[in-house]
Design a protein around this motif. Structure first.
Motif, mmCIF file in Angstrom:
data_model
loop_
_atom_site.group_PDB
_atom_site.id
_atom_site.type_symbol
_atom_site.label_atom_id
_atom_site.label_comp_id
_atom_site.label_asym_id
_atom_site.label_seq_id
_atom_site.Cartn_x
_atom_site.Cartn_y
_atom_site.Cartn_z
ATOM 1 N N SER A 1 11.091 90.296 23.238
ATOM 2 C CA SER A 1 10.924 88.848 23.342
ATOM 3 C C SER A 1 9.818 88.311 22.440
ATOM 4 O O SER A 1 9.847 87.143 22.061
ATOM 5 N N SER B 1 26.934 78.863 21.188
ATOM 6 C CA SER B 1 27.257 79.798 22.265
ATOM 7 C C SER B 1 28.413 79.293 23.117
ATOM 8 O O SER B 1 28.602 78.088 23.279
ATOM 9 N N SER C 1 26.925 88.928 20.173
ATOM 10 C CA SER C 1 25.767 88.086 19.894
ATOM 11 C C SER C 1 25.393 88.230 18.434
ATOM 12 O O SER C 1 25.503 89.323 17.855
ATOM 13 N N VAL D 1 22.894 86.107 15.030
ATOM 14 C CA VAL D 1 21.850 85.142 14.685
ATOM 15 C C VAL D 1 22.275 84.370 13.442
ATOM 16 O O VAL D 1 23.061 84.874 12.625
ATOM 17 N N TRP E 1 27.016 84.763 22.320
ATOM 18 C CA TRP E 1 25.653 84.353 22.620
ATOM 19 C C TRP E 1 24.877 84.210 21.310
ATOM 20 O O TRP E 1 24.524 85.208 20.677
ATOM 21 N N ARG F 1 21.661 83.678 19.236
ATOM 22 C CA ARG F 1 20.244 83.899 19.467
ATOM 23 C C ARG F 1 19.461 83.638 18.185
ATOM 24 O O ARG F 1 20.015 83.734 17.080
ATOM 25 N N PRO F 2 18.158 83.331 18.283
ATOM 26 C CA PRO F 2 17.387 82.959 17.089
ATOM 27 C C PRO F 2 16.940 84.130 16.235
ATOM 28 O O PRO F 2 16.604 83.952 15.060
ATOM 29 N N ASP F 3 16.902 85.351 16.791
ATOM 30 C CA ASP F 3 16.415 86.495 16.024
ATOM 31 C C ASP F 3 17.109 87.770 16.499
ATOM 32 O O ASP F 3 17.774 87.782 17.537
ATOM 33 N N THR G 1 16.000 89.183 20.306
ATOM 34 C CA THR G 1 16.607 88.566 21.487
ATOM 35 C C THR G 1 18.120 88.750 21.457
ATOM 36 O O THR G 1 18.767 88.745 22.508
ATOM 37 N N ARG G 2 18.688 88.937 20.280
ATOM 38 C CA ARG G 2 20.108 89.301 20.162
ATOM 39 C C ARG G 2 20.357 90.645 20.838
ATOM 40 O O ARG G 2 21.292 90.805 21.630
ATOM 41 N N GLU H 1 18.514 92.017 23.096
ATOM 42 C CA GLU H 1 18.212 91.888 24.517
ATOM 43 C C GLU H 1 19.406 91.368 25.306
ATOM 44 O O GLU H 1 19.745 91.907 26.363
ATOM 45 N N VAL H 2 20.082 90.336 24.799
ATOM 46 C CA VAL H 2 21.212 89.777 25.544
ATOM 47 C C VAL H 2 22.386 90.749 25.552
ATOM 48 O O VAL H 2 23.140 90.827 26.536
#
Length: 357
Positions: free
Chosen positions: A47, A161, A232, A234, A251, A253-255, A258-259, A261-262
């Motif tokens: 994160s 998303s 997911s 970015v 999903w 994600r910005p980076d 976190t991609r 992670e989800v």
């Protein structure tokens, strides 16, 4: 002052790398660098790692390479490969006085020969043999800059998303980490077959939502068989690789962290197909979570598909050798044929289920 982020940990007064690190700190300070993590005690998570990158102008890795250090180094390399604007012009130097980084470099060299890493890692992860060499390398990059990664955008990303619930009769979601660049027919056929098998066995397919290579083939196989297929990605990678058709859930994600992670959060098992630096990064994250007993990885098997290629080389041999130094037995299983993957997943899921389940 420019800020350099130091990686690595000092393990007490008897740490053999303590003197080298002290010398490095002195040289960096004397040349006007402000140092993050000088004590080696800052915690990096999925994160917060992108924020740590944004805050820094350079990165230096110290001797005594750990799994966490290798994860950070490969993450920065992936950022260079995918033209992450937050890494533009920021050098990375690895101080390898004890040779502890050599197995990591050997994995990258192997993947370059296998065709999943197009760049020479030596141009981006700059090795130094002594602390003075670190300062010389930082100054060289400041004057000359970093090489081009050799990639171009194919368009602008307008992705958003969306989500469709997993069918009630599905038994698990399986995340497939793999290459988005390998295009050899036998790799693509394996990817399409695995995606189809997951759908036919009531298993959701989670991926990095790439359109090309093995990743695209896996998605195509799952979608074509009517499976629940999620992913997911970015924006800056979508602009390089595009998105596949037919996803049930996506999903944004910005980076890349976190991609990951989800994808981990939404998966019950993981298959590591032939891949490049991004696949190594993702596998190292899984192994670190296993070692930390992170709840995100509780009861989730990891299966490496160590495929034999036509030249008689098993794809993940060097990486498996590296992991055995750091990981416990049972942290991952190895499948040498496609037919072994689903049984290994089922076995791992069954072993982790509560009694009576």
């Amino acid at each position: 002052m420019p800020k350099v982020r130091l990686s690595g940990t000092v393990r007490g007064t008897d740490d053999p790398g303590r003197e080298v690190r002290a010398r490095l700190l002195y040289l960096l300070f004397s040349k006007g660098w402000d140092i993050y993590n000088s004590n080696g005690d800052q915690r990096i998570t999925l994160s917060n790692i992108e924020r740590k990158i944004i805050e820094s102008e350079a990165f230096v890795f110290t001797p005594g390479a750990t799994l966490e250090d290798m994860f950070k180094a490969i993450s920065i390399f992936v950022g260079y490969q995918t033209i992450d604007r937050n890494l533009a012009g920021k050098p990375t130097v690895i101080l390898n006085t004890d040779g502890s980084w050599n197995p990591f470099f050997a994995v990258l060299d192997h993947l370059n020969r296998m065709g999943t890493i197009k760049q020479d890692h030596r141009d981006f992860l700059l090795a130094a043999e002594h602390p003075e060499g670190v300062l010389d390398t930082l100054e060289m990059v400041r004057m000359k800059g970093l090489p081009d990664a050799g990639r171009e955008k194919i368009g602008e990303s307008k992705a958003t998303s969306f989500e469709e619930p997993v069918p009630d009769d599905y038994i698990a979601n399986v995340c497939v980490f793999c290459s988005a660049t390998l295009e050899e027919p036998f790799y693509l056929a394996d990817g399409e077959s695995l995606g189809r098998q997951l759908a036919e066995n009531k298993m959701g397919c989670v991926s990095g939502a790439g359109r090309s290579g093995i990743m695209g083939a896996v998605v195509e196989g799952s979608v074509g068989a009517g499976g629940w297929t999620a992913g997911s990605n970015v924006p800056h990678i979508i602009e390089l690789e595009g998105l596949p058709d037919g996803l049930s859930s996506f999903w944004l994600r910005p980076d890349i962290y976190t991609r990951m992670e989800v994808m981990i959060e939404n998966s019950d098992a993981f298959v590591i197909f032939p891949g490049g630096a991004g696949t190594v990064q993702e596998l190292l994250a899984l192994m670190i979570f296993k070692r930390q007993k992170n709840p995100l990885m509780t009861g989730k098997p990891v299966v490496l598909f160590n495929r034999l290629n036509p030249a008689g080389v098993r794809f993940w041999d060097p990486l498996i050798g590296l992991l055995k130094t750091f990981c416990d037995p049972g942290d991952f299983a190895i499948a040498e044929t496609l037919d072994e993957i689903l049984p290994a997943i089922r076995s791992g899921l069954v072993e982790k289920q509560p009694a009576g389940a």
